[in-house]
Each structure stands twice: as structure tokens, then as C-alpha cells.
Design an enzyme around this catalytic site. Structure first.
Site, PDB file in Angstrom:
ATOM      1  N   GLY A   1       0.745  -1.073  -0.103  1.00 34.33           N
ATOM      2  CA  GLY A   1       0.139  -0.111  -0.059  1.00 34.33           C
ATOM      3  C   GLY A   1       0.820   1.207  -0.013  1.00 34.33           C
ATOM      4  N   THR A   2       1.998   1.334  -0.651  1.00 36.20           N
ATOM      5  CA  THR A   2       2.750   2.441  -0.596  1.00 36.20           C
ATOM      6  C   THR A   2       2.049   3.494  -1.410  1.00 36.20           C
ATOM      7  OG1 THR A   2       4.321   2.107  -2.307  1.00 36.20           O
ATOM      8  CG2 THR A   2       4.722   1.482  -0.220  1.00 36.20           C
TER       9      THR A   2
ATOM     10  N   GLU B   1     -11.395  -3.427 -20.560  1.00 43.14           N
ATOM     11  CA  GLU B   1     -11.378  -5.059 -20.427  1.00 43.14           C
ATOM     12  C   GLU B   1     -10.022  -5.850 -20.862  1.00 43.14           C
ATOM     13  OE1 GLU B   1     -13.116  -3.016 -22.441  1.00 43.14           O
ATOM     14  OE2 GLU B   1     -12.269  -3.930 -24.459  1.00 43.14           O
TER      15      GLU B   1
ATOM     16  N   HIS C   1       0.612   1.180 -13.141  1.00 44.39           N
ATOM     17  CA  HIS C   1       1.582   0.046 -13.775  1.00 44.39           C
ATOM     18  C   HIS C   1       3.100   0.632 -13.646  1.00 44.39           C
ATOM     19  CE1 HIS C   1       2.240  -3.671 -15.368  1.00 44.39           C
ATOM     20  NE2 HIS C   1       2.993  -3.105 -16.286  1.00 44.39           N
TER      21      HIS C   1
ATOM     22  N   ASN D   1      -5.655   2.617 -12.931  1.00 40.29           N
ATOM     23  CA  ASN D   1      -4.746   1.763 -12.299  1.00 40.29           C
ATOM     24  C   ASN D   1      -3.002   2.264 -12.687  1.00 40.29           C
ATOM     25  OD1 ASN D   1      -3.410  -0.764 -11.616  1.00 40.29           O
ATOM     26  ND2 ASN D   1      -3.207  -1.069 -13.586  1.00 40.29           N
TER      27      ASN D   1
HETATM   28  C1  GAR Z   1       3.292  -0.973  -7.326  1.00 47.52           C
HETATM   29  O1  GAR Z   1       4.429  -0.930  -7.859  1.00 47.52           O
HETATM   30  C2  GAR Z   1       2.268  -1.108  -8.459  1.00 47.52           C
HETATM   31  O2  GAR Z   1       2.598  -0.263  -9.708  1.00 47.52           O
HETATM   32  C3  GAR Z   1       2.299  -2.570  -8.860  1.00 47.52           C
HETATM   33  O3  GAR Z   1       2.223  -3.237  -7.480  1.00 47.52           O
HETATM   34  C4  GAR Z   1       3.030  -2.356  -6.726  1.00 47.52           C
HETATM   35  C5  GAR Z   1       2.033  -2.109  -5.574  1.00 47.52           C
HETATM   36  O4  GAR Z   1       2.905  -1.620  -4.539  1.00 47.52           O
HETATM   37  N1  GAR Z   1       1.020  -2.937  -9.598  1.00 47.52           N
HETATM   38  C6  GAR Z   1       1.090  -3.795 -10.478  1.00 47.52           C
HETATM   39  O5  GAR Z   1       1.998  -4.392 -10.830  1.00 47.52           O
HETATM   40  C7  GAR Z   1      -0.251  -3.851 -11.333  1.00 47.52           C
HETATM   41  N2  GAR Z   1      -0.148  -4.488 -12.450  1.00 47.52           N
HETATM   42  P1  GAR Z   1       2.124  -1.095  -3.244  1.00 47.52           P
HETATM   43  O6  GAR Z   1       1.256  -1.873  -2.671  1.00 47.52           O
HETATM   44  O7  GAR Z   1       3.340  -0.608  -2.174  1.00 47.52           O
HETATM   45  O8  GAR Z   1       1.256   0.274  -3.764  1.00 47.52           O
END
Ligand code: GAR
Length: 204
Positions: free
Chosen positions: A14-15, A150, A112, A110
Site C-alpha cells: 500500500g505505498t 477489459e 502500472h 490503475n
Molecule cells: C506497485 O509497484 C504497482 O505499480 C504494482 O504493484 C506495486 C504495489 O505496491 N502494480 C502492478 O504491478 C499492477 N499490474 P504498493 O502496494 O506498495 O502500492
């Protein structure tokens, strides 16, 4: 003007959620308000971050649902209960189906951790994205915030920011740099842009 009611969907540390919560306090996000943090993992540290800031949380476990449609229906029910108008996927590790995405068309974003269209789509998530970038040998990577449709990681791009790959990087060091220099900056900015757009649509 009532702020746009936002739900943040999370699965892990959750950063990015933290960056969003902080951005509400500093005024970077002023058109929206996070009213719910929903996780598909009851042990996600993101839930703790929400509670510390006094934001309501909910957990929907896939294993307690009959199938994917039931999982998404349970999430939808929670979102309706909170009058949610906009959804932010911040490290949410499930791919949402077409019916769910259609219900919130142009209202789900989102983050990424790559420069889409590189290193994205099904199977590219979390550290795997940075492992792939290092394996390919790119010298520049980054992060993308995009609308969710989608197609996994296929929706219209809202913001991107490039980040250098450094000599000796590991997936972990690269992940951290991409978060610090890109994700935590562009996700709150994009959230404000979309919330502001939704407010504009209300008054039309
Ligand atoms: C983040 O780097 C985010 O961009 C990635 O997961 C991590 C979550 O970190 N998301 C994906 O890869 C989605 N395809 P967080 O929980 O510390 O925010």
C-alpha cells in the site's frame, strides 16, 4: 461542490495508497475523497495504512466467493454501499472482468510499474515487471497511470513518467526507484485529474 467519492483497491503493502492519502492532506487531491479502501487480502499492510488515517476498510476474499462473477459482485455491493463514483487500483493484483469495468467506464484508473506498452498485460505485476525490464536490458523504464478497460493494462494512458535503470540494479532497487520517482508522483496527479473531470461532468 461535493468531492468525488473514491475507493482504492489494494492487495499488498500500500505505498501507493499512502501516496494518495498524503496527497489528500497536502491538497494535491482536492476534487476527490477516499471513502473506502478495499482489499482482496486480509493481511495487506495497506489496510493498516487506511485505518491509521481513519478511512473505512473492507475485505473481499476470492476463496469465499463461488466464482469470479461472485467476487466482483461482492466488491460492487461494497462500492455501492459507500456511494463510490471512482476507483483507483493501487497494487490490486486481480484482473477485473468486463461487466465490472463497464459499470465504472472511464472511472477506474490503475498504476502500472512500467512504460506501457512495455512489460505489461497478464502476468506482468509487481516485481515481475522489473525482473522483465532488467532481463531485457532496457536503460529507461518508468510508470504509467491509465484507465482500466477489459484489456489488462490496455486502457487509455493518463500519465507516464520515465525512470533511469542504473548499473547493478536488482528488481527490488529498481522497483523502489520507480515508486519514488514515478508512481507516488503521477498516481495522485492522475487521481486529481480524473476526479476533477467527474465533477465537471456532474454539472453539465
Ligand atoms: C506497485 O509497484 C504497482 O505499480 C504494482 O504493484 C506495486 C504495489 O505496491 N502494480 C502492478 O504491478 C499492477 N499490474 P504498493 O502496494 O506498495 O502500492
Amino acid at each position: 461542490m461535493d468531492k468525488v467519492r473514491i475507493a482504492v483497491l489494494v492487495s499488498g503493502g500500500g505505498t501507493n495508497l499512502q501516496a494518495l492519502l498524503d496527497a489528500q492532506e497536502t491538497g494535491i487531491i482536492k476534487s476527490g475523497k477516499i471513502v473506502l479502501v478495499l482489499s482482496d487480502n486480509e493481511n495487506a499492510y495497506a489496510l493498516k495504512r487506511a485505518k491509521i488515517k481513519g478511512v473505512d476498510t473492507a475485505v473481499v476474499l476470492k476463496k469465499n466467493c463461488a466464482d469470479k462473477a461472485d467476487f466482483e459482485m461482492k466488491i460492487s455491493e461494497k462500492l455501492r454501499e459507500y456511494g463510490v463514483e471512482m476507483i483507483i487500483l493501487a497494487g490490486f493484483m486481480k484482473i477485473l472482468g468486463e461487466n465490472f469495468v463497464d459499470e465504472y467506464k472511464n472511472r477506474i484508473i490503475n498504476v502500472h510499474p512500467s512504460l506501457i506498452p512495455s512489460f505489461c498485460g497478464a502476468g506482468y505485476y509487481g516485481l515481475k515487471v522489473h525482473e522483465a525490464a532488467l532481463a531485457y536490458g532496457v536503460k529507461v523504464t518508468g510508470a504509467t497511470v491509465h484507465y482500466v478497460n477489459e484489456v489488462p493494462d490496455g486502457g487509455r494512458i493518463i500519465l507516464q513518467k520515465a525512470v533511469d535503470v542504473c548499473e547493478g540494479d536488482t528488481p527490488e532497487t529498481l522497483q523502489r526507484r520507480v515508486m519514488e520517482q514515478a508512481e507516488w508522483i503521477i498516481l495522485p496527479m492522475a487521481a486529481e485529474t480524473v476526479a476533477k473531470r467527474i465533477i465537471g461532468e456532474r454539472t453539465v
